[in-house]
Design a protein around this motif. Sequence first.
Motif, short mmCIF file in Angstrom:
data_model
loop_
_atom_site.label_atom_id
_atom_site.label_comp_id
_atom_site.label_asym_id
_atom_site.label_seq_id
_atom_site.Cartn_x
_atom_site.Cartn_y
_atom_site.Cartn_z
N PHE A 64 49.76 -46.25 37.93
CA PHE A 64 48.96 -47.31 37.31
C PHE A 64 49.71 -48.63 37.42
CE2 PHE A 64 45.41 -45.82 34.41
CZ PHE A 64 45.33 -44.55 34.94
N ARG A 65 48.98 -49.70 37.54
CA ARG A 65 49.63 -51.01 37.43
C ARG A 65 49.85 -51.31 35.96
NH1 ARG A 65 46.50 -55.57 40.42
NH2 ARG A 65 48.02 -56.94 39.43
N ASP A 66 50.98 -51.90 35.67
CA ASP A 66 51.35 -52.15 34.28
C ASP A 66 51.36 -53.64 34.01
OD1 ASP A 66 52.33 -51.14 31.72
OD2 ASP A 66 54.11 -52.30 32.24
N VAL A 67 50.60 -54.06 32.99
CA VAL A 67 50.54 -55.49 32.67
C VAL A 67 50.95 -55.74 31.22
CG1 VAL A 67 48.78 -55.99 34.39
CG2 VAL A 67 48.07 -55.32 32.11
N VAL A 137 37.98 -45.85 34.00
CA VAL A 137 38.81 -46.76 34.77
C VAL A 137 39.42 -47.77 33.80
CG1 VAL A 137 36.83 -48.26 35.34
CG2 VAL A 137 38.86 -48.29 36.78
N MET A 138 40.75 -47.99 33.92
CA MET A 138 41.44 -48.97 33.08
C MET A 138 41.50 -50.27 33.88
SD MET A 138 42.86 -49.43 30.11
CE MET A 138 43.13 -47.76 29.49
N THR A 139 40.86 -51.30 33.35
CA THR A 139 40.78 -52.57 34.07
C THR A 139 41.12 -53.70 33.12
OG1 THR A 139 39.03 -51.70 35.49
CG2 THR A 139 39.26 -54.09 35.41
N GLU A 220 55.24 -45.43 29.55
CA GLU A 220 54.69 -46.59 30.27
C GLU A 220 53.18 -46.73 30.05
OE1 GLU A 220 56.13 -47.40 34.29
OE2 GLU A 220 54.12 -48.15 34.76
N ARG A 221 52.49 -45.63 29.90
CA ARG A 221 51.04 -45.69 29.68
C ARG A 221 50.68 -45.85 28.20
NH1 ARG A 221 51.36 -46.49 33.80
NH2 ARG A 221 50.74 -48.47 32.90
N GLY A 222 51.72 -45.98 27.34
CA GLY A 222 51.44 -46.26 25.93
C GLY A 222 51.74 -45.12 24.99
N GLY A 234 40.89 -53.41 29.32
CA GLY A 234 42.19 -52.87 28.91
C GLY A 234 42.70 -53.35 27.56
N PHE A 235 42.41 -54.60 27.22
CA PHE A 235 43.02 -55.17 25.99
C PHE A 235 42.52 -54.49 24.73
CE2 PHE A 235 39.59 -57.64 24.06
CZ PHE A 235 38.68 -57.73 25.10
N LYS A 236 41.45 -53.70 24.82
CA LYS A 236 40.97 -52.95 23.66
C LYS A 236 41.76 -51.65 23.46
CE LYS A 236 37.38 -55.46 22.26
NZ LYS A 236 37.37 -56.06 20.90
N SER A 237 42.48 -51.23 24.50
CA SER A 237 43.15 -49.93 24.48
C SER A 237 44.64 -50.13 24.19
CB SER A 237 42.92 -49.21 25.81
OG SER A 237 41.55 -48.88 25.94
N ILE A 238 44.95 -50.33 22.92
CA ILE A 238 46.30 -50.68 22.47
C ILE A 238 47.29 -49.52 22.67
CG2 ILE A 238 47.65 -51.21 20.38
CD1 ILE A 238 46.11 -53.61 21.42
N THR A 255 44.09 -60.31 19.60
CA THR A 255 45.04 -61.26 20.18
C THR A 255 44.45 -61.92 21.44
OG1 THR A 255 46.87 -59.92 19.37
CG2 THR A 255 47.38 -61.47 21.14
N TYR A 256 43.66 -61.19 22.20
CA TYR A 256 43.10 -61.72 23.45
C TYR A 256 42.16 -62.90 23.23
CZ TYR A 256 44.00 -59.70 28.08
OH TYR A 256 44.51 -59.41 29.33
N ALA A 257 41.71 -63.11 21.98
CA ALA A 257 40.85 -64.28 21.72
C ALA A 257 41.60 -65.56 22.05
CB ALA A 257 40.42 -64.30 20.25
N1 LIG Z 1 50.71 -52.66 22.59
C1 LIG Z 1 50.11 -53.16 23.68
N2 LIG Z 1 49.01 -52.58 24.15
C2 LIG Z 1 48.39 -53.06 25.26
C3 LIG Z 1 48.89 -54.22 25.91
C4 LIG Z 1 50.06 -54.82 25.38
O1 LIG Z 1 50.57 -55.81 25.91
N3 LIG Z 1 50.66 -54.26 24.28
N4 LIG Z 1 48.21 -54.73 27.01
C5 LIG Z 1 46.79 -54.40 27.06
C6 LIG Z 1 46.15 -54.84 28.28
S1 LIG Z 1 45.80 -56.49 28.39
C7 LIG Z 1 45.77 -53.95 29.27
S2 LIG Z 1 44.91 -54.49 30.62
C8 LIG Z 1 46.07 -52.50 29.15
C9 LIG Z 1 46.73 -51.94 30.41
O2 LIG Z 1 46.89 -50.55 30.29
P1 LIG Z 1 47.85 -49.77 31.28
O3 LIG Z 1 49.23 -50.39 31.22
O4 LIG Z 1 47.86 -48.34 30.86
O5 LIG Z 1 47.31 -49.91 32.68
O6 LIG Z 1 46.89 -52.21 28.04
C10 LIG Z 1 46.54 -52.92 26.87
N5 LIG Z 1 47.29 -52.42 25.73
#
Ligand SMILES: Nc1nc2c(c(=O)[nH]1)N[C@H]1C(S)=C(S)[C@@H](COP(=O)(O)O)O[C@H]1N2
Length: 419
Positions: A64-67, A137-139, A220-222, A234-238, A255-257
Amino acid sequence: MPNTNEAFVKEHLEVTRRWLLRAGTASAVAMSGLPLRSNDKLSGPELQAAIDGLESYFTKPDDFRDVSRGKPKPHSLDEEQRRAVGLTRETWKLEIISDADNPARVSKELTKEKETALDFNGLMQLAEKHAVRFPKVMTCLNIGCPLGMGIWEGVPLREAIWLAEPRENLRRVFYYGYHNDDPKQMFRSSQPVGRVLEDLYDLPPIILCYKLNGEWLTPERGGPVRVVVPEGYGFKSIKWLTTLVLSNLHHANDTYANGNNDLDSPLKSFAATLSVPNEIKPDTPFAVTGYAQVGVSGLSKVQVSLYKEGDQLPKDDPYFTKAAWQDVQMLPPPGAWGGGLPDGKIPAHTMGFEDGRPASWPMKLAKVHWATLMPALAEGKYRLRSRTVDANGHAQPMPRPFRKSGHATIEQVRITVKA
Ligand SMILES: Nc1nc2c(c(=O)[nH]1)N[C@H]1C(S)=C(S)[C@@H](COP(=O)(O)O)O[C@H]1N2
Ligand SMILES: [Mo]
């Protein structure tokens, strides 16, 4: 499905032949897409090679790409540090509290202090009864391309919320993860409580996720536990989840607001190319592959259009609705799913699957691949565009064309044909 590709290529060649015939006669029309030469070299091997070279359907967790944010990023902590801050399955604790600023009436807050926080064993007890898994799909809302495609497993978020025995004044749930105990680093997201409690429009539930593609969620995936919102960007999936806050707030407070983002936007459909040959010879058909993200409204078609550079396209048509679009074939479910699934198999009882096969195709909130053999072209420069048409008949970027609500801009690829 042993002969899928062969059958696909056969059918695809037939589709392409019909397309060439149609496009050939269409050239009398004022605006001609797909300038054509001959189709006598049309054949299967290039297309088959391009299809064989496609990425796997599911993505290995490490690919996965990590952001994600954080200084340091929580997943970069070593095992001992992760244990100390509660980011291992043995030490993880989830607090479920009422919002001090907008309190919900709750009978039992779950806190570390009172030693009532939910631990991983408690989560596994909920899992025995309630676990679900679904493809998604995680986008990232801000990055066009998907970060990865997985099967996410977890416990519906509502099961944890019920543990707190909320009574009234609960309108929103917000949640955040470990952020180095630095308030400035907190990354928070939120949901209306109704979406958490009920799965509208046949969506899978929002989950407390602990497995991806059949394996424990990696740091890495949380991991050990993250939220996954099926229809969300993705930003909804903390990730590295530590805290659920039950609130009487009546609006989103993600936070994304702060980035001017549209927080209520579910996944859109869009198409993109994956492979276009670097060198294309005149009079030689060439293979193009790509993927489409299938948004909340599903997908009816993927289409491409090809124009010579400098060809006049109608003015005042920013979405190219009047261009000559041709359908391309979406690939059927793959013979091998990839993604590191145990035994290469879809886990039992995965939503959207029956006996290891997709119940419908393409699947919503997922990816589908496409491939096409483009007709032979004369020397020159061209522009290839691809787009989706959703199941309601809306061609990309409609029905939601704005930026900051997820990528939907029509992709344009420059192509040079040279001897
Ligand atoms: N705690 C936390 N959760 C987060 C983030 C973060 O910076 N911190 N980034 C979010 C964003 S903006 C995205 S796009 C996804 C990316 O998920 P992935 O790293 O599994 O691909 O995680 C989300 N969850
Ligand atoms: Mo993101």
